[in-house]
Design a protein around this motif. Structure first.
Motif, PDB file in Angstrom:
ATOM      1  N   GLY A  61     -49.117  -1.375  -3.655  1.00 43.32           N
ATOM      2  CA  GLY A  61     -49.503  -0.078  -4.209  1.00 43.32           C
ATOM      3  C   GLY A  61     -49.151   1.072  -3.285  1.00 43.32           C
ATOM      4  N   ALA A  62     -49.266   2.270  -3.872  1.00 45.22           N
ATOM      5  CA  ALA A  62     -48.779   3.478  -3.209  1.00 45.22           C
ATOM      6  C   ALA A  62     -49.490   3.785  -1.897  1.00 45.22           C
ATOM      7  N   SER A  63     -50.780   3.448  -1.823  1.00 44.08           N
ATOM      8  CA  SER A  63     -51.507   3.819  -0.599  1.00 44.08           C
ATOM      9  C   SER A  63     -51.078   2.979   0.598  1.00 44.08           C
ATOM     10  N   THR A  64     -50.281   1.918   0.382  1.00 44.36           N
ATOM     11  CA  THR A  64     -49.718   1.186   1.514  1.00 44.36           C
ATOM     12  C   THR A  64     -48.272   1.592   1.782  1.00 44.36           C
ATOM     13  N   MET A  65     -47.814   2.625   1.108  1.00 44.23           N
ATOM     14  CA  MET A  65     -46.417   3.039   1.241  1.00 44.23           C
ATOM     15  C   MET A  65     -46.273   4.462   1.771  1.00 44.23           C
ATOM     16  N   PHE A  66     -46.985   5.403   1.150  1.00 41.78           N
ATOM     17  CA  PHE A  66     -46.739   6.809   1.478  1.00 41.78           C
ATOM     18  C   PHE A  66     -47.124   7.145   2.919  1.00 41.78           C
ATOM     19  N   GLY A  67     -48.001   6.336   3.497  1.00 44.23           N
ATOM     20  CA  GLY A  67     -48.363   6.525   4.900  1.00 44.23           C
ATOM     21  C   GLY A  67     -47.183   6.357   5.840  1.00 44.23           C
ATOM     22  N   MET A  68     -46.193   5.556   5.451  1.00 42.10           N
ATOM     23  CA  MET A  68     -45.008   5.382   6.310  1.00 42.10           C
ATOM     24  C   MET A  68     -44.308   6.722   6.517  1.00 42.10           C
ATOM     25  N   VAL A  96     -35.948   3.457  -4.220  1.00 40.07           N
ATOM     26  CA  VAL A  96     -37.228   2.946  -4.709  1.00 40.07           C
ATOM     27  C   VAL A  96     -38.013   2.458  -3.497  1.00 40.07           C
ATOM     28  N   SER A  97     -37.401   1.510  -2.757  1.00 41.43           N
ATOM     29  CA  SER A  97     -38.044   1.023  -1.537  1.00 41.43           C
ATOM     30  C   SER A  97     -37.882   2.050  -0.423  1.00 41.43           C
ATOM     31  N   LEU A  98     -38.966   2.282   0.314  1.00 42.22           N
ATOM     32  CA  LEU A  98     -38.909   3.282   1.389  1.00 42.22           C
ATOM     33  C   LEU A  98     -37.926   2.924   2.488  1.00 42.22           C
ATOM     34  N   THR A  99     -37.605   1.644   2.631  1.00 45.09           N
ATOM     35  CA  THR A  99     -36.637   1.260   3.667  1.00 45.09           C
ATOM     36  C   THR A  99     -35.251   1.818   3.354  1.00 45.09           C
ATOM     37  N   GLN A 100     -35.035   2.248   2.119  1.00 47.75           N
ATOM     38  CA  GLN A 100     -33.721   2.753   1.706  1.00 47.75           C
ATOM     39  C   GLN A 100     -33.644   4.281   1.744  1.00 47.75           C
ATOM     40  N   MET A 101     -34.754   4.945   2.112  1.00 50.01           N
ATOM     41  CA  MET A 101     -34.769   6.413   2.162  1.00 50.01           C
ATOM     42  C   MET A 101     -34.090   6.848   3.458  1.00 50.01           C
ATOM     43  N   LYS A 102     -33.036   7.659   3.332  1.00 52.13           N
ATOM     44  CA  LYS A 102     -32.212   7.950   4.518  1.00 52.13           C
ATOM     45  C   LYS A 102     -33.005   8.670   5.601  1.00 52.13           C
ATOM     46  N   MET A 107     -47.238  24.263  -8.539  1.00 52.46           N
ATOM     47  CA  MET A 107     -47.881  22.972  -8.804  1.00 52.46           C
ATOM     48  C   MET A 107     -47.025  21.887  -8.155  1.00 52.46           C
ATOM     49  N   LEU A 108     -47.637  21.109  -7.257  1.00 58.30           N
ATOM     50  CA  LEU A 108     -46.927  20.038  -6.552  1.00 58.30           C
ATOM     51  C   LEU A 108     -47.676  18.730  -6.745  1.00 58.30           C
ATOM     52  N   TYR A 109     -46.971  17.690  -7.027  1.00 54.38           N
ATOM     53  CA  TYR A 109     -47.559  16.368  -7.282  1.00 54.38           C
ATOM     54  C   TYR A 109     -48.272  15.888  -6.025  1.00 54.38           C
ATOM     55  N   ASP A 110     -49.577  15.749  -6.101  1.00 50.99           N
ATOM     56  CA  ASP A 110     -50.350  15.394  -4.904  1.00 50.99           C
ATOM     57  C   ASP A 110     -51.030  14.036  -5.048  1.00 50.99           C
ATOM     58  N   ALA A 111     -50.254  12.979  -4.940  1.00 49.47           N
ATOM     59  CA  ALA A 111     -50.844  11.642  -4.899  1.00 49.47           C
ATOM     60  C   ALA A 111     -51.508  11.414  -3.546  1.00 49.47           C
ATOM     61  N   PHE A 112     -50.964  12.072  -2.511  1.00 48.47           N
ATOM     62  CA  PHE A 112     -51.485  11.985  -1.146  1.00 48.47           C
ATOM     63  C   PHE A 112     -51.423  13.382  -0.543  1.00 48.47           C
ATOM     64  N   THR A 113     -52.312  13.663   0.405  1.00 50.84           N
ATOM     65  CA  THR A 113     -52.365  15.014   0.976  1.00 50.84           C
ATOM     66  C   THR A 113     -51.052  15.426   1.637  1.00 50.84           C
ATOM     67  N   SER A 114     -50.296  14.482   2.160  1.00 53.54           N
ATOM     68  CA  SER A 114     -49.067  14.862   2.863  1.00 53.54           C
ATOM     69  C   SER A 114     -47.919  15.166   1.908  1.00 53.54           C
TER      70      SER A 114
END
Lengths: 381, 141
Positions: A137-144, A241-247, A277-284
């Motif tokens: 899930g997202a809460s184990t991803m966006f923290g990276m 999709v996977s964060l490991t692929q984000m440059k 208006m900004l999509y705020d799934a997480f504060t960062s």
């Protein structure tokens, strides 16, 4: 691209009858309620709808069937929560070319109660390369993204917390918001640790909700019930999709590309907006979006959330509905910032109305800044 | 033996050399013969130059902790490692990034820093699956 500017308007915008924890309503019910309410808001009939744009577990065919209509244009682009923002752009093109006359962009999700929901299945990539390590899930991803941003740009937990505080101040003014009691930075920092760098109050709500907007060409919009909101510009992009692929883990290329396209179509610059208006799934998320959209340098996005800027009465109000953090977040939040921008541009927001609101920016992400959708909306041509 | 982690199901055909390598305690990576750049996850077209001539080689197993999170609860029912645990994004010496866990260090954000050097540790899960975990370079401390 410029001929698309202002050619189409949002004429209806509404949520489902209720938002929140709704174990008595299926996902499909939330979705259908939202469409019915948005069409009614426009002063139109469900039978007028001939274009259906939806994302997630419901295909446009499912919604057409549930409504008992035969749309002549459908789009089911599903690239995460911003899909609905992207689909306003798709509807713009379809309407402009006469491929449909009344488009509905719609969403319904039983994100909290999971009523009538298809269980998600792991696909090959997260199943092999992420789930074995405890990701889920997202809460184990966006923290990276967030931890790396703190390392590269010196941002702090206190600064992310300010985003939650500012957003909650807006939620306090929105009767539909789930969480309305004021919070402080200390409340955020002392809330339950979930997944560093996030405590509970850094993470969006999980709710049951539906939302929809109705669009038609500007000539026809004049005959609708409410003051039209013009789509001046629309952009989209996807990167990974996977964060490991984000440059660049702390800068969203998709957001940059999406924003540039929307701003160019609209013929606007950063200083032209008086509501965001900004999509705020997480504060960062919102600060990093402002950086990727070019509002400021990397590391400076957090300064937009200081007292007196983004907050009620501030110079650049952000997330005035209370956001995914405090108002509602069903899972794919992207329809809701469009609804709020529409209401602000109509002047319908009561206690939280932004004075002289005439140009609004809506920017959302799909996944982990994986996809982006941007809209420039205005109540003037 | 009760499994501690959700294991891949299925292993996809293009990733077989990766999982075969791990079983032999080797971290194997795909590399493009045209542009000579390594990449991860395995796929049949190079994501850098889009050539289709892919080879496999053994990576050093060294890299740095590119970013991290600390899980204070379980996010996946099949994952039975007791929290707190460190979720890690590793940047390998050869360039690609991969997700893993950082072990051999206290799961405390004050003790872990981005860019710290790390090295691979192979942890056997079943006869078929061995996972690459990482620890601070120089061994557990």
């Amino acid at each position: 691209m410029k001929e698309l500017r202002n050619s189409v308007c949002i004429v209806g915008a509404e949520e489902s009858d209720e938002l929140g924890t709704l174990p008595h309503k299926s996902q499909l019910t939330l979705h259908v309620e939202a469409v019915r309410n948005a069409v009614r808001d426009a002063g139109l009939k469900i039978s007028d709808v001939d274009g259906i744009f939806t994302a997630g577990q419901h295909s446009p065919a499912t919604i057409g069937e549930a409504l008992g209509i035969v749309p002549r244009y459908v789009d089911g682009t599903t690239v995460g929560g911003c899909s609905f923002i992207i689909m306003v752009g798709h509807a713009l093109v379809a309407l402009h070319h006469g491929l449909c006359d009344v488009a509905v962009v719609c969403h319904g999700e039983s994100g909290r109660s999971q009523v009538g929901v298809t269980p998600r299945r792991d696909t090959a990539i997260p199943g092999q390369y992420e789930a074995p390590f405890g990701f889920g899930g997202a809460s184990t991803m966006f923290g990276m993204i967030t931890t790396r941003h703190m390392h590269e740009h010196g941002t702090t937990l206190e600064q992310w917390a300010q985003v939650a505080v500012s957003t909650r101040q807006w939620a306090a003014l929105n009767p539909k918001a789930k969480k309305r009691e004021p919070i402080t930075i200390a409340d955020v920092l002392n809330s339950r640790p979930v997944c560093y760098p996030f405590n509970l109050l850094n993470i969006c709500l999980v709710t049951d909700a539906g939302g929809a907007v109705v669009l038609t060409r500007a000539d026809r919009a004049k005959d609708c019930a409410k003051k039209p909101v013009y789509v001046r510009g629309a952009g989209e992009a996807t990167e990974h999709v996977s964060l490991t692929q984000m440059k660049n883990l702390t800068f969203s290329e998709a957001t940059k590309k999406s924003g540039a396209k929307a701003f160019a179509m609209a013929g606007v610059g950063h200083k032209d907006f008086n509501h965001i208006m900004l999509y705020d799934a997480f504060t960062s998320g919102p600060p990093i979006m402002l950086e990727s959209l070019g509002f400021c340098k990397s590391g400076e996005g957090v300064t937009f959330f200081e007292q007196g800027r983004s907050t009620p009465g501030g110079s650049l109000p952000i997330n005035t509905n209370g956001g995914g953090l405090s108002y509602t977040h069903s899972g794919m939040y992207g329809i809701f910032p469009i609804i709020e921008a529409t209401r602000q541009l109509r002047g319908d927001c009561g206690a939280r109305q932004v004075p002289k609101c005439n140009v609004s920016l809506v920017n959302g992400m799909g996944g982990m800044l994986s996809a982006a959708g941007t809209l420039v909306l205005s109540n003037e041509r | 033996m009760e499994l501690e982690r959700p294991l891949p199901q299925p292993i996809t055909p293009e990733a077989k050399p990766y999982w075969d390598g791990l079983r032999e305690q080797k971290l194997m990576l795909p590399r493009c013969r045209a542009c000579r750049r390594a990449f991860f996850y395995p796929r049949v077209v190079c994501p850098h130059c889009h050539a289709s001539d892919i080879e496999w080689f053994q990576a050093s197993g060294r890299g740095k902790l590119f970013s991290f999170e600390i899980g204070y609860q379980t996010f996946n029912k099949a994952f039975k490692v007791k929290p707190p645990f460190v979720l890690a994004m590793i940047e390998l010496e050869e360039g690609p990034r991969m997700m893993s866990n950082l072990i051999g260090i206290e799961p405390d954000p004050k003790k872990i820093r981005c860019d710290m050097p790390v090295e691979v540790v192979f942890e056997k899960q079943s006869d078929e699956i061995t996972l690459p975990l990482f620890r601070p370079a120089g061994g557990a401390r």
